[in-house]
Scaffold this active site. Structure first.
Site, PDB file in Angstrom:
ATOM      1  N   HIS A  45       6.068 -63.771   4.188  1.00  0.00           N
ATOM      2  CA  HIS A  45       7.002 -62.796   3.654  1.00  0.00           C
ATOM      3  C   HIS A  45       6.248 -61.519   3.318  1.00  0.00           C
ATOM      4  CE1 HIS A  45       5.709 -63.697  -0.439  1.00  0.00           C
ATOM      5  NE2 HIS A  45       5.915 -64.974  -0.215  1.00  0.00           N
ATOM      6  N   HIS A  48       2.923 -61.343   1.505  1.00  0.00           N
ATOM      7  CA  HIS A  48       1.702 -61.819   2.161  1.00  0.00           C
ATOM      8  C   HIS A  48       0.990 -60.731   2.942  1.00  0.00           C
ATOM      9  CE1 HIS A  48       3.656 -65.987   2.267  1.00  0.00           C
ATOM     10  NE2 HIS A  48       2.554 -66.137   1.591  1.00  0.00           N
ATOM     11  N   ARG A  86       1.620 -78.367  -7.689  1.00  0.00           N
ATOM     12  CA  ARG A  86       2.481 -78.121  -6.540  1.00  0.00           C
ATOM     13  C   ARG A  86       2.770 -79.378  -5.735  1.00  0.00           C
ATOM     14  NH1 ARG A  86       0.858 -72.563  -3.850  1.00  0.00           N
ATOM     15  NH2 ARG A  86      -0.774 -73.812  -2.938  1.00  0.00           N
ATOM     16  N   GLN A 175     -12.347 -74.137  -0.929  1.00  0.00           N
ATOM     17  CA  GLN A 175     -12.323 -72.746  -0.480  1.00  0.00           C
ATOM     18  C   GLN A 175     -13.752 -72.209  -0.333  1.00  0.00           C
ATOM     19  OE1 GLN A 175      -9.244 -70.329  -2.167  1.00  0.00           O
ATOM     20  NE2 GLN A 175     -10.286 -68.424  -1.680  1.00  0.00           N
ATOM     21  N   ASP A 196      -5.890 -62.597  -7.773  1.00  0.00           N
ATOM     22  CA  ASP A 196      -5.860 -63.947  -8.341  1.00  0.00           C
ATOM     23  C   ASP A 196      -6.831 -64.890  -7.633  1.00  0.00           C
ATOM     24  OD1 ASP A 196      -4.358 -63.782  -6.038  1.00  0.00           O
ATOM     25  OD2 ASP A 196      -2.839 -65.216  -6.690  1.00  0.00           O
ATOM     26  N   LYS A 231       9.829 -59.062  -9.382  1.00  0.00           N
ATOM     27  CA  LYS A 231       8.825 -59.485  -8.426  1.00  0.00           C
ATOM     28  C   LYS A 231       9.015 -58.768  -7.090  1.00  0.00           C
ATOM     29  CE  LYS A 231       6.393 -63.718  -7.442  1.00  0.00           C
ATOM     30  NZ  LYS A 231       6.416 -64.486  -6.234  1.00  0.00           N
ATOM     31  N   LYS A 234      11.400 -59.712  -3.260  1.00  0.00           N
ATOM     32  CA  LYS A 234      12.595 -60.530  -3.443  1.00  0.00           C
ATOM     33  C   LYS A 234      13.823 -59.621  -3.459  1.00  0.00           C
ATOM     34  CE  LYS A 234      10.515 -64.515  -4.634  1.00  0.00           C
ATOM     35  NZ  LYS A 234      10.621 -65.741  -3.860  1.00  0.00           N
ATOM     36  N   THR A 235      14.903 -60.117  -2.900  1.00  0.00           N
ATOM     37  CA  THR A 235      16.173 -59.420  -3.042  1.00  0.00           C
ATOM     38  C   THR A 235      17.173 -60.438  -3.569  1.00  0.00           C
ATOM     39  OG1 THR A 235      16.951 -60.016  -0.848  1.00  0.00           O
ATOM     40  CG2 THR A 235      15.690 -57.974  -1.034  1.00  0.00           C
TER      41      THR A 235
END
Length: 426
Positions: A45, A48, A86, A175, A196, A231, A234-235
């Site tokens: 999205h 990203h 998650r 990572q 982050d 944010k 987003k819509t």
RNA sequence: GGGUAGUUAGCCAAGUGGCCAAAGGCGACUGACUGUAAAUCAGUUGGGGACACCCCUUCGGAGGUUCGAAUCCUUCACUACCCA
């Protein structure tokens, strides 16, 4: 005139922090740089794209970008910025997602250029084969738990009652291992990411230093915030995806066009390749003729063309003009079908409109414009319902064949922007 | 295992026998004003109907007391905190 990638990223306001030596590295050498992304959905999205577009910027200055799909780490889940544990994705799901995202990346990065082509790698290729004992000996040995506990991503989660599973706790080691693997295999010396990601990236730098005695670098970007505090990306109808099936080019175009004045210049810097001069000109336009919304249009045009192509852009613009222009009763059925190709639609058999017709309230529910008849009635009473772009103020009225444009389409609109096309079937 | 406090609409949160389809806030939606902004103001925000009136379903689940329950009782589930 900007001559190196670091200065370029800096004037665009992207840089949040970096390890010492990054500006010199980017100015003097051509390096291989990687940025990871999580394949948690079958499309990227808009949120990203910032680090991925930043990779493309680095590529334009001669550096070699690697987009790393977290196919392996995606099976673990990164605790950074997440308030709760998650759900784990299955291997099949992740592989499918990576294959979808691959196509979208081609719009952002150049995989064809001879000198420094972009690469798309998947860390599942090496992480899934990792042997636990070897991993603990070769990688785990270089980290103290004290070091890991000090990371923000871990600390915040420990302070919460839910805690943090061992699985997510281990994420930073994986990572780090990725970074070292890319360092060994591709000579990759710089990792980028959102701010982050700082803890995870720096852990990788540490690992390379301790295990290989090599010097690797970290650079992180600002997370995009919006002036109104909501944010980004987003819509009303959810995330803005790059996949045209999920977010149509029209909606995509509209998303950018509706950018808040206060954010539009920043977004131009973050997302487009416009030069300093071009952006300065747009900034001046915003100050002098805000009602023209030239920067918004430039942003929307650039993003839509880059990700969906010129044809899709032309259609999105045409539709926008027709939809927000006013009268649509003069349009032909063919034009309507074309303009509204992106808009949500529903089908209705002709027989329903014959004779006395269908009550407008029922049609609104049928078309999904309102969730219930009561809501439909309220919307009509509020003056929020338009039939073929004319306000429908009578809640008791019916819709008949005579209301259908050329007998084929009925255009419903709720509020200023929410269109629904009703296709009348024979 | 023992104790205490909780569970109310999309979210936060009031209500502790009838005036409760349930205050207030946030969010969302609509209108006015505008630039398809922002800010502001106003309205709406469980479902159905012959719609200024009536009916149905909803205050964690199930049962009960009562003319009447979000509110009292029993029981179960879940959450948080304290003790073992």
């Amino acid at each position: 005139m900007i001559t190196n990638a670091f200065d370029e990223l800096k004037w665009r306001g992207l840089i949040f922090d970096h390890i010492e030596g990054v500006p010199e590295l980017l100015a003097k050498e051509k390096v291989t740089v990687y940025n990871g992304f999580d394949p948690t959905a079958d499309s990227l999205h808009v949120g990203h794209t910032i680090p991925l577009i930043a990779l493309a910027r680095l590529q334009r200055f001669g550096h070699t970008p690697i987009a790393l799909a977290g196919g392996g780490t995606g099976m673990i889940g990164d605790p950074s910025g997440k308030s709760s544990e998650r759900n784990l994705l299955t291997r099949e799901q992740i592989e499918y997602n990576v294959s979808c995202i691959k196509k979208q990346l081609a719009h952002l990065l150049d995989f064809e250029v001879k000198s420094n082509p972009a690469m798309l790698l998947n860390n599942a290729d090496w992480l899934l084969e990792l042997n636990l004992v070897n991993f603990l000996r070769d990688t785990g040995k270089h980290f103290t738990v004290n070091y890991m506990l000090a990371k923000d991503s871990v600390k915040t989660r420990l302070e919460r009652e839910e805690g943090l599973s061992f699985t997510e706790f281990s994420y930073m080691l994986l990572q780090s291992y990725d970074f070292m693997h890319l360092y060994d295999t591709y000579g990759c010396r710089l990792q980028t990411g959102g701010s982050d990601q700082w803890g995870n990236i720096v852990a990788g730098v540490e690992l390379i230093r301790r295990a290989r005695g090599g010097s690797a670098y970290a650079m992180v970007y600002n997370l995009l915030t919006k002036a109104d505090g909501t944010k980004f990306g987003k819509t009303e109808s959810g995330s803005v995806w790059l996949d045209p099936e999920k977010t149509s080019p029209f909606r995509f175009y509209q998303f950018w066009l509706n950018t808040d004045d206060r954010d539009v210049i920043k977004n131009l810097k973050y997302f487009t390749f416009f030069t300093q001069e071009e952006i300065a000109a747009l900034e001046a336009s915003l100050a002098e003729r805000p009602e023209q919304r030239e920067p918004h249009r430039a942003l929307a045009r650039d993003m839509t063309a880059r990700l969906h192509g010129e044809t899709a852009l032309a259609r999105a613009e045409q539709a926008s003009q027709a939809l927000f222009g006013g009268e649509i009763t003069g349009l032909s059925a063919a034009e309507i079908a074309d303009i509204f190709s992106d808009v949500p639609s529903c089908e209705l058999p002709k027989t329903q409109l014959e004779g006395p017709g269908l009550p407008l309230v029922d049609l609104l529910v049928l078309a999904g414009v309102a969730k219930s008849k009561g809501e439909a009635r309220r919307s009509i009473a509020e003056g929020g319902i338009n039939l073929n772009n004319r306000r429908a103020a009578d809640a008791a009225r019916s819709v008949t064949l005579g209301d259908a444009l050329e007998g084929r389409f009925i255009v419903l609109r709720k509020g200023r922007k929410n269109y629904t096309l009703v296709k009348v079937l024979d």
